[in-house]
Design a protein around this motif. Structure first.
Motif, mmCIF file in Angstrom:
data_model
loop_
_atom_site.group_PDB
_atom_site.id
_atom_site.type_symbol
_atom_site.label_atom_id
_atom_site.label_comp_id
_atom_site.label_asym_id
_atom_site.label_seq_id
_atom_site.Cartn_x
_atom_site.Cartn_y
_atom_site.Cartn_z
ATOM 1 N N ARG A 309 0.830 -1.210 0.000
ATOM 2 C CA ARG A 309 0.000 0.000 0.000
ATOM 3 C C ARG A 309 0.865 1.261 0.000
ATOM 4 O O ARG A 309 0.537 2.242 -0.676
ATOM 5 N N VAL A 310 1.941 1.231 0.742
ATOM 6 C CA VAL A 310 2.847 2.381 0.738
ATOM 7 C C VAL A 310 3.450 2.547 -0.648
ATOM 8 O O VAL A 310 3.517 3.654 -1.199
ATOM 9 N N TYR A 311 3.904 1.439 -1.239
ATOM 10 C CA TYR A 311 4.525 1.466 -2.563
ATOM 11 C C TYR A 311 3.557 2.014 -3.618
ATOM 12 O O TYR A 311 3.951 2.774 -4.506
ATOM 13 N N CYS A 312 2.290 1.632 -3.516
ATOM 14 C CA CYS A 312 1.283 2.045 -4.499
ATOM 15 C C CYS A 312 0.545 3.317 -4.080
ATOM 16 O O CYS A 312 -0.430 3.695 -4.737
ATOM 17 N N ASN A 313 1.012 3.945 -2.990
ATOM 18 C CA ASN A 313 0.440 5.216 -2.544
ATOM 19 C C ASN A 313 -1.058 5.097 -2.281
ATOM 20 O O ASN A 313 -1.864 5.916 -2.744
ATOM 21 N N VAL A 314 -1.434 4.061 -1.541
ATOM 22 C CA VAL A 314 -2.834 3.805 -1.220
ATOM 23 C C VAL A 314 -3.124 4.318 0.184
ATOM 24 O O VAL A 314 -2.420 3.967 1.140
ATOM 25 N N SER A 315 -4.149 5.115 0.312
ATOM 26 C CA SER A 315 -4.548 5.631 1.619
ATOM 27 C C SER A 315 -5.245 4.536 2.412
ATOM 28 O O SER A 315 -5.952 3.685 1.853
ATOM 29 N N SER A 316 -5.064 4.557 3.723
ATOM 30 C CA SER A 316 -5.707 3.564 4.587
ATOM 31 C C SER A 316 -7.128 3.943 4.963
ATOM 32 O O SER A 316 -7.872 3.134 5.502
ATOM 33 N N GLU A 317 -7.517 5.180 4.690
ATOM 34 C CA GLU A 317 -8.846 5.635 5.096
ATOM 35 C C GLU A 317 -9.883 5.285 4.041
ATOM 36 O O GLU A 317 -9.615 5.279 2.843
ATOM 37 N N LYS A 318 -11.127 5.007 4.511
ATOM 38 C CA LYS A 318 -12.233 4.691 3.628
ATOM 39 C C LYS A 318 -13.366 5.694 3.827
ATOM 40 O O LYS A 318 -13.525 6.259 4.911
ATOM 41 N N THR A 319 -14.119 5.892 2.758
ATOM 42 C CA THR A 319 -15.210 6.843 2.818
ATOM 43 C C THR A 319 -16.273 6.355 3.783
ATOM 44 O O THR A 319 -16.694 5.200 3.742
ATOM 45 N N THR A 320 -16.749 7.256 4.654
ATOM 46 C CA THR A 320 -17.759 6.902 5.629
ATOM 47 C C THR A 320 -18.783 8.021 5.720
ATOM 48 O O THR A 320 -18.422 9.191 5.789
ATOM 49 N N THR A 321 -20.064 7.661 5.716
ATOM 50 C CA THR A 321 -21.111 8.652 5.935
ATOM 51 C C THR A 321 -21.228 8.927 7.415
ATOM 52 O O THR A 321 -20.438 8.429 8.217
ATOM 53 N N THR A 322 -22.211 9.654 7.806
ATOM 54 C CA THR A 322 -22.362 10.032 9.211
ATOM 55 C C THR A 322 -22.516 8.821 10.111
ATOM 56 O O THR A 322 -21.921 8.725 11.170
ATOM 57 N N THR A 323 -23.348 7.869 9.675
ATOM 58 C CA THR A 323 -23.620 6.716 10.543
ATOM 59 C C THR A 323 -23.366 5.372 9.881
ATOM 60 O O THR A 323 -23.418 4.346 10.559
ATOM 61 N N VAL A 324 -23.146 5.350 8.574
ATOM 62 C CA VAL A 324 -23.047 4.078 7.854
ATOM 63 C C VAL A 324 -21.684 3.940 7.177
ATOM 64 O O VAL A 324 -21.346 4.751 6.315
ATOM 65 N N PRO A 325 -20.905 2.924 7.521
ATOM 66 C CA PRO A 325 -19.616 2.716 6.843
ATOM 67 C C PRO A 325 -19.822 2.151 5.450
ATOM 68 O O PRO A 325 -20.811 1.455 5.180
ATOM 69 N N GLU A 326 -18.906 2.440 4.562
ATOM 70 C CA GLU A 326 -18.974 1.897 3.207
ATOM 71 C C GLU A 326 -18.520 0.447 3.200
ATOM 72 O O GLU A 326 -17.542 0.081 3.862
ATOM 73 N N ILE A 327 -19.247 -0.381 2.445
ATOM 74 C CA ILE A 327 -18.902 -1.794 2.299
ATOM 75 C C ILE A 327 -18.581 -2.050 0.841
ATOM 76 O O ILE A 327 -19.442 -1.883 -0.043
#
Length: 513
Positions: A309-327
């Motif tokens: 992930r570091v090599y490919c410059n991938v962020s560890s964070e995922k998009t999340t709404t106020t109450t519902v995580p993205e799946i």
């Protein structure tokens, strides 16, 4: 009566004349036995005196840090700088050292890398690769050989091994650094020597071969990087890894990996054999991941995931709404063997299920159309991986820990495919994922033999996969609900995005012993 007895006692005894030939033979045997005993005595005395001399001499020599403690000639060859020695004695000592070194050079014996005596048990015990050597193995850690080491008595590894077609022509030997074989070249730095019973192109087989090197690397605090890799497949030299595997190793070891081909090695002038190549330091793996505990494997996969992930410059964070995580639900497709017969219908089924779950996002991709970093990025967004049985499923370890895997098989694999059909169950467990089971198509190409006849596997092996809309829908719904509940629990517990503990939060990636 008494007198008669006395006369009998005094009767003269017959005189026996010795046989000269018999006497000479007996004398010769006695002399020979005496000579043999005397020779053994003299030899034993010389050995005792030599040991006594070396022991006294070693007590007079102070220890020196540059030479390893296991060096065979370290104590004998080292000289006290303050000791004054006559030129004649010095010359005698130099001659003795040169003679010892020459004898050690001549004593180096090259053995076949591939020991055909163990062809039927090539992966068992010592394996047929370097069959005379034992592995170093601590409980739960990788199985490896390291040269030089105490177990090798300070000897380094030497190879005559660049044949790509017949591994029985390749050979190995151990030699002391002070007495390498004639015409040998010593290669500086750390060398990784890999034995793989499968190959380095298939990403699952290749990954299994390199995981123990990453384990050894992590076990040693990632302090030393390899200067080169030497790859053997069934004892035959290989000159490359597949692109996926090479990129992963480049990310893990912070730079491109040099695969040694020995093209520069010249033939020995005295024979048609190649000149030997010796390594200043070498680590040999021949058991893949065998012997590693699940905990250690998970740590290794965490390290590779983070580094990728570091090599490919991938962020560890995922998009999340106020109450519902993205799946993220990803269908990673194949073409040809073990692909879906009706890909459009399969996508439609999973798309309908995903649409009913808030926060679910369906992604569809073909692994052969993606670069390595594309696959790393896609897996970092994936919580549920839907894919047929195949090497592309190896990408699962690039997902966050506790992500789910759904696997699909064509007809006939359960009875005939052997343990190989469970490899993705294993990697899911080893990398911290959850294998949610497999669907096996009951329909497929007809086999003219009985259903458990091994000949049917040649027909079923490259079969394609149908669909069962009802089963797929129920299965996907259950997995989605489970993942949603888990991610909501994580979200409320941390009040933040559900980032995996194994995500790339720093460039260090937890690389420590």
């Amino acid at each position: 009566m008494i007198k008669a007895s006395s006369e009998v006692d005094r009767a003269p005894k017959p005189i026996t004349i010795p046989n000269k030939a018999h006497h000479h033979k007996k004398h010769f045997r006695s002399t020979t036995l005496y000579s043999l005993k005397f020779s053994i005595f003299i030899l034993s005395l010389c050995v005792v005196l030599l040991i006594f001399f070396l022991h006294i001499h070693s007590l007079q020599i102070p220890p020196s840090s540059p030479s390893p403690p296991w060096s065979l000639m370290h104590q004998y060859w080292q000289r006290d700088a303050t000791n004054t020695t006559s030129p004649q004695t010095l010359n005698n000592n130099n001659c003795t050292e040169a003679a010892v070194a020459e004898k050690l050079r001549l004593a180096v014996t090259f053995l076949p890398l591939k020991d055909l005596r163990y062809a039927n048990t090539a992966l068992q015990g010592h394996t047929w690769f370097m069959s005379s050597m034992y592995d170093t193995h601590e409980e739960g850690e990788v199985q490896y050989q390291q040269f030089p080491s105490e177990s090798s008595h300070g000897r380094v590894l030497c190879l005559k091994g660049r044949d790509k077609h017949d591994g029985s022509w390749n050979s190995y030997a151990l030699a002391w650094p002070e007495a390498l074989p004639h015409n040998a070249k010593l290669m500086k730095g750390l060398t990784f020597v890999s034995y793989n019973h499968y190959n380095y192109d298939n990403i699952w087989h290749g990954l299994s071969a390199v995981v123990p090197f990453v384990g050894w690397h992590k076990m040693n605090g990632c302090s030393v990087l390899p200067e080169r890799w030497v790859l053997y497949h069934w004892g035959e030299l290989r000159l490359k890894m597949g692109i996926w595997l090479a990129t992963l190793m480049q990310a893990t070891f912070d730079g491109p990996q040099h695969i040694e081909g020995f093209e520069w090695v010249e033939e020995d002038g005295e024979s048609t054999l190649l000149s030997p190549v010796c390594f200043e330091e070498a680590v040999v793996m021949r058991h893949n991941e065998g012997g590693m505990s699940r905990e250690r494997r998970m740590e290794v996969y965490d390290l590779m995931r983070c580094k990728a992930r570091v090599y490919c410059n991938v962020s560890s964070e995922k998009t999340t709404t106020t109450t519902v995580p993205e799946i993220g639900m990803t269908m990673l497709m194949r073409t040809g063997a073990r692909s879906f017969k009706n890909e459009t219908k399969a996508i439609e089924i999973f798309g309908k299920v995903c649409a009913k779950v808030e926060g679910c996002k369906l992604m569809v991709a073909h692994s052969n159309n993606l670069t390595v970093c594309d696959q790393v990025k896609l897996m970092s967004k994936t919580d549920i991986l839907v894919s047929p049985h195949g090497a592309q499923l190896t990408n699962m370890f690039l997902m966050d820990r506790n992500s789910s895997v759904m696997e699909f098989f064509p007809k006939g694999w359960l009875k005939l495919a052997g343990v190989g059909q469970y490899v993705h169950h294993w990697i899911a467990s080893w990398s911290g994922m959850k294998h949610q089971g497999a669907w096996r198509d009951p329909d497929g190409d007809h086999c003219p033999y009985s259903e458990d006849d091994r000949r049917c596997m040649s027909i079923y092996k490259n079969g394609r996969i149908g669909y069962d809309e009802t089963y797929f829908s129920e299965w996907a719904t259950n997995v989605l609900n489970e993942v949603k509940a888990r991610k909501l629990q994580q979200y409320h517990a941390s009040n933040a995005s559900a980032a995996s503990t194994a995500s790339a939060t720093t460039t260090q990636c937890g690389c420590s012993a």
